[in-house]
Scaffold this active site. Structure first.
Site, PDB file in Angstrom:
ATOM      1  N   ASP A 284      69.472  26.770  54.646  1.00 13.97           N
ATOM      2  CA  ASP A 284      69.267  26.700  56.092  1.00 13.97           C
ATOM      3  C   ASP A 284      69.863  27.941  56.737  1.00 13.97           C
ATOM      4  O   ASP A 284      70.717  28.622  56.154  1.00 13.97           O
ATOM      5  CB  ASP A 284      69.943  25.446  56.670  1.00 13.97           C
ATOM      6  CG  ASP A 284      69.275  24.953  57.945  1.00 13.97           C
ATOM      7  OD1 ASP A 284      69.349  25.673  58.963  1.00 13.97           O
ATOM      8  OD2 ASP A 284      68.693  23.855  57.933  1.00 13.97           O
TER       9      ASP A 284
ATOM     10  N   VAL B 111      63.718  31.211  55.905  1.00 15.48           N
ATOM     11  CA  VAL B 111      62.515  30.986  55.105  1.00 15.48           C
ATOM     12  C   VAL B 111      61.450  32.050  55.303  1.00 15.48           C
ATOM     13  O   VAL B 111      60.460  32.088  54.563  1.00 15.48           O
ATOM     14  CB  VAL B 111      61.915  29.583  55.354  1.00 15.48           C
ATOM     15  CG1 VAL B 111      62.897  28.502  54.940  1.00 15.48           C
ATOM     16  CG2 VAL B 111      61.471  29.417  56.802  1.00 15.48           C
TER      17      VAL B 111
ATOM     18  N   TYR C  25      51.553  25.047  66.284  1.00 17.43           N
ATOM     19  CA  TYR C  25      52.182  24.096  65.377  1.00 17.43           C
ATOM     20  C   TYR C  25      51.131  23.373  64.543  1.00 17.43           C
ATOM     21  O   TYR C  25      51.255  23.260  63.314  1.00 17.43           O
ATOM     22  CB  TYR C  25      53.020  23.095  66.175  1.00 17.43           C
ATOM     23  CG  TYR C  25      53.729  22.064  65.330  1.00 17.43           C
ATOM     24  CD1 TYR C  25      54.920  22.380  64.679  1.00 17.43           C
ATOM     25  CD2 TYR C  25      53.220  20.783  65.178  1.00 17.43           C
ATOM     26  CE1 TYR C  25      55.577  21.439  63.899  1.00 17.43           C
ATOM     27  CE2 TYR C  25      53.867  19.829  64.402  1.00 17.43           C
ATOM     28  CZ  TYR C  25      55.052  20.166  63.773  1.00 17.43           C
ATOM     29  OH  TYR C  25      55.694  19.221  62.999  1.00 17.43           O
TER      30      TYR C  25
ATOM     31  N   LYS D 225      50.696  23.604  60.411  1.00 18.17           N
ATOM     32  CA  LYS D 225      50.829  22.429  59.548  1.00 18.17           C
ATOM     33  C   LYS D 225      49.521  22.127  58.819  1.00 18.17           C
ATOM     34  O   LYS D 225      49.531  21.624  57.694  1.00 18.17           O
ATOM     35  CB  LYS D 225      51.288  21.226  60.369  1.00 18.17           C
ATOM     36  CG  LYS D 225      52.712  21.368  60.905  1.00 18.17           C
ATOM     37  CD  LYS D 225      53.718  21.521  59.782  1.00 18.17           C
ATOM     38  CE  LYS D 225      55.151  21.465  60.271  1.00 18.17           C
ATOM     39  NZ  LYS D 225      56.138  21.555  59.160  1.00 18.17           N
TER      40      LYS D 225
END
Length: 248
Positions: A37, A64, A155, A159
């Site tokens: 994280d 990430v 978003y 996804k």
């Protein structure tokens, strides 16, 4: 005997919310866990909590969107525990905005974390999983990766990309014993949900057929199933955990 005895799992976005719930459950089921994280203090605390409860956990700083930090995270897992069996690509961000309200910068920011981050993590993990004799990749997508979302363009697109990328991964690496599946949560009680509800009017979740918002543990148990050997014949699939929201 735990359902993940002997397995090593790397979980992105593990310092809170869904990631922390997955880390706790995986450790309770016997996995040795590496939590990645950006939030160093929170991540160290989750790792310490897992150890206090008798599990084995490490924290690594992980952006990430960084190829180097993904390589370092996978390397840390292998260095600490000798192998990598499970990757949970959980890290994600939300930005509200319909198509005309979304800037190119917002689009890039969301897709860099939610979509590119999954790609980079998967690519970094595959050689270590192959060397370990196979493994399971669990990608946290969203119900918005299956059906349209009236409140966000970036978003939902990010996804949806995760959903299909998961299938491509599953097909390409099945012969290596590497499985890949996606989880599609509906509304879940996390900090991310708080960001979403700030953009809503009224009780937007009243239509959930099961009559409640999900809990982080609901998603963690789905991840556990896909990570463990009970799902050894499951790859390229979606596990929808949304209280029935997308069934209508």
């Amino acid at each position: 005997m735990g359902r993940l005895d002997g397995k090593v799992a790397l979980i992105s976005g593990g310092a809170g919310g869904l990631g922390a719930a997955i880390a706790r459950l995986f450790a309770a089921e016997g996995a040795r866990v590496v939590i990645g994280d950006l939030r160093d203090a929170a991540g160290e605390e989750i790792a310490a909590e897992v150890r206090r409860l008798g599990g084995d956990a490490r924290f690594v700083h992980l952006d990430v969107t960084s190829e180097r930090e993904w390589r370092d995270a996978v390397g840390a897992a292998v260095s600490a525990f000798g192998r990598l069996n499970v990757l949970v690509n959980n890290a994600g961000i939300w930005r509200a905005g319909r198509v005309e309200e979304t800037s190119a910068e917002q689009w890039d920011a969301v897709n860099d974390v939610n979509s590119k981050g999954v790609f980079l993590g998967t690519r970094a993990a595959i050689p270590a999983m192959r060397a370990s004799g196979g493994g399971s990749i669990v990608n946290v997508s969203s119900a918005s990766g299956i059906v349209g979302n009236p409140r966000t363009a970036a978003y939902a697109a990010s996804k949806g990309a995760v959903r299909v990328f998961t299938k491509a991964t599953a097909i390409q690496y099945a012969s290596d014993g590497i499985r890949a599946n996606s989880i599609h949560p509906g509304p879940v009680e996390t900090d991310l949900l708080a960001q979403v509800t700030d953009t809503l009017e009224g009780d937007a979740f009243a239509a959930i057929p099961l009559g409640r918002i999900g809990k982080a543990e609901d998603i963690a148990y789905g991840a556990l199933y896909l990570a463990c050997d009970e799902s050894s014949f499951v790859t390229g699939s979606e596990l929808v955990i949304d209280g029935g929201l997308t069934a209508e």
